[in-house]
Design an enzyme around this catalytic site. Structure first.
Site, PDB file in Angstrom:
ATOM      1  NE  ARG A 224      -0.414   1.792   3.595  1.00  0.00           N
ATOM      2  CZ  ARG A 224       0.785   2.343   3.802  1.00  0.00           C
ATOM      3  NH1 ARG A 224       1.864   1.620   4.079  1.00  0.00           N
ATOM      4  NH2 ARG A 224       0.952   3.659   3.720  1.00  0.00           N
TER       5      ARG A 224
ATOM      6  CB  ALA B  46       0.026   6.735  -3.952  1.00  0.00           C
TER       7      ALA B  46
ATOM      8  NE  ARG C 279      -6.343   0.819  -2.216  1.00  0.00           N
ATOM      9  CZ  ARG C 279      -5.842   1.404  -1.131  1.00  0.00           C
ATOM     10  NH1 ARG C 279      -4.578   1.223  -0.801  1.00  0.00           N
ATOM     11  NH2 ARG C 279      -6.602   2.191  -0.369  1.00  0.00           N
TER      12      ARG C 279
ATOM     13  CD  GLN D 160      -3.396   2.692   6.741  1.00  0.00           C
ATOM     14  OE1 GLN D 160      -3.951   3.261   7.677  1.00  0.00           O
ATOM     15  NE2 GLN D 160      -4.049   2.337   5.654  1.00  0.00           N
TER      16      GLN D 160
ATOM     17  CG  ASP E 145      -3.181   8.044  -1.612  1.00  0.00           C
ATOM     18  OD1 ASP E 145      -3.095   8.635  -0.520  1.00  0.00           O
ATOM     19  OD2 ASP E 145      -2.853   6.853  -1.771  1.00  0.00           O
TER      20      ASP E 145
ATOM     21  CG  ASN F  45      -2.538  11.709   2.056  1.00  0.00           C
ATOM     22  OD1 ASN F  45      -1.987  10.773   1.474  1.00  0.00           O
ATOM     23  ND2 ASN F  45      -2.226  12.048   3.294  1.00  0.00           N
ATOM     24  CE  LYS F  46      -5.126   5.747   4.172  1.00  0.00           C
ATOM     25  NZ  LYS F  46      -6.021   4.874   3.370  1.00  0.00           N
TER      26      LYS F  46
END
Lengths: 345, 345
Positions: free
Chosen positions: A46, A48, A89, A194, A235, A245-246
């Site tokens: 995982r 990007a 994804r 994460q 990402d 992003n996350k």
């Protein structure tokens, strides 16, 4: 660094299984591009930039398994390989960027054997280049970190998430290597933790002092004046600088603005998608409700609890102080630098 | 409502063990004030108003167990009871408010037997009054909720957290009972997941539609225009309106302001502490690192991960639209209404 997140060896891709960290260090070894797609989908690999590198190797594996020497058949089969990998994804720009590079190699002149060789070379080249990008952007970024700074970061953007050094965490590693005394506040990053699982694991190995907090505590530390800057990865970055992003990143950006704390994005230019004029056009992946209702297999909510689980959010460019890439720092207004540093070289 | 969070029966306090919810509905039955203090400390009973009620019963239990009929000895022993109970948790204002009420009864004229009776009456009275407060503030608050609204709430502020109806969740229940179609977005509320475990459990029982999200997703929904208002409870409100509440509340208040969403606090006046001029004077409890590194017994971070775990944060009054109490709605500037509604009646 004792671990190798992604490695090409004997025509196989070896992937450190990030779903099992920090408890177990298990490597997945595969020559099957479908398994690479699955590994991306289920987060074995995982981040990007790491997804981009894995997809490039996956594409090369897809080519290597084609028996036919017929060019048309070869190309058609590789189109399928690309479709399978790209369906893994939806948000990570680097995935599509890597596949586009691989596809352009398929159009080279030569026998299928020659093209297979070129594809593998391209995958290895993408890996090398992206690692160089990590190191380069980390150097650019470390200039923003002063001795004594406390830096808040979100999710995991270290060696695990990238080509092997890091983006936001690469910047932090670089500042640490340059001898600056720094302190990291790492958010745990629900739902998949994460930060707690991976960033804490990496920072311990690098010997960089840090404190783990829940996502909900970031504002507390900002209010207390304990955070000097925020830095995260990305990402997907649209042409105007809007950045996916996350999930949770956007909240941190708003909070940073409210507390007059600079907010940086660190990402290679392979994360930029000039075809998207703004963040509104970025596709946000929604993942399974179980990621919210269960933590590491343990149920935390009543059965049949309704959940919505977007994996990313978009931080509008107004909230971003600067975007740190391997080619240099993009400053406001971002549009210009974005054109200069990515598509139009 | 099939459950009773706190109940006095046969000179015993019966406490629904909230640490085991939503998996198991187990009741703790005790006549020992030390066990009540432990139950508050380890969150068997939690939520500032519920802590206040439990502490009042705990004080009465402490009185009932004193054998001596000597007034001085009786008073000294009760001072110890009060010390033990007040040492259980430092932030919840209602705890100290309840103990102060009980202590003032100790100073009544009468035999120890009579005072024991008065103390039990006072505890029962506090419970009844606080339940009436829940209902009253819920009526005041429901006026802020329109048909079709989506309401974001944090932590658990329902029957479990209060005297039996709810504060922020009471307001939501009231609006639902009045027939308005509403939707709740409930944050899971790390570290201890009171939103995922308790609010989801309550909302399911009340039949109020809701969606569970991680704390980090609130900003995503605000940006999408999906949240009409935010409402939370409080653990302590200073004289100027600054409000301590579950960690993560301050972030939600900042995010609400950025998105022009009203942000309400719902709490009985027993949560107000006029002796504190501002939120800077509120003591913020810090709890064990394991609450962050472990979730429901499962480790989520590497061993020896450094953690900081403040249980509450302070939302400065500037971010609060209105404070909803059982005596009415306190509006800006809060100082005035705070004086009027609490201390100086």
């Amino acid at each position: 660094m004792s671990f190798k997140p992604l490695e090409w060896r004997d025509n196989k891709l070896i992937i450190l299984d990030q779903t099992l960290l920090p408890d177990k260090e298990v490597y997945l070894e595969t020559a099957d591009y479908r398994e690479v797609a699955r590994a991306i989908k289920n987060l074995t690999v995982r981040g990007a930039p790491a997804i981009g590198v894995a997809a490039a190797y996956g594409f090369a594996l897809g080519a290597l398994e084609i028996q036919s020497g017929n060019q048309v058949e070869f190309t058609l089969k590789l189109e399928k390989v690309s479709r399978v990998l790209s369906a893994s994804r939806p948000t990570a720009r680097n995935l599509f960027w890597a596949l586009e590079r691989m596809e352009s190699v398929v159009r080279s002149i030569g026998s299928t054997t020659q093209i297979k060789k070129l594809l593998l070379d391209e995958a290895l080249q993408i890996h090398r280049e992206q690692l160089k990008s990590d190191v380069s952007l980390s150097h650019y970024g470390s200039a923003f970190i002063a001795d004594g700074n406390t830096i808040l970061t979100h999710c995991n953007t270290g060696a695990l998430a990238t080509a092997g050094y890091g983006t936001a965490l690469g910047v932090i590693r670089q500042a640490h290597q340059e001898g600056r005394q720094i302190n990291i506040i790492a958010t745990e990053t629900r739902p998949l933790l994460q930060g707690a699982r991976l960033t804490a694991w990496e920072l311990k190995q690098y010997g960089i002092p840090f404190t783990l907090i829940t996502d909900s505590m970031a504002a507390y530390f900002m209010r207390k004046g304990k955070i000097d800057l925020v830095i995260t990865g990305a990402d997907c970055i649209a042409a105007n600088g809007d950045t996916a992003n996350k999930i949770g990143t956007y909240a941190l950006a708003v909070l940073a603005k409210e507390h007059n704390i600079p907010f940086y994005i660190a990402a290679p230019t392979s994360t930029i998608d000039l075809s998207l004029s703004s963040g509104n056009e970025i596709i946000i992946e929604e993942r399974s409700p179980e990621e919210v209702t269960h933590i590491r297999g343990v149920r935390i909510a009543p059965e049949h609890t309704p959940v919505f689980n977007p994996s990313f959010d978009v931080t509008p460019h107004q909230y971003i102080t600067a975007i740190i890439t391997e080619k240099g720092v993009i400053r406001k207004p971002f549009g210009e630098g974005m054109q200069k540093f990515s598509g139009l070289k």
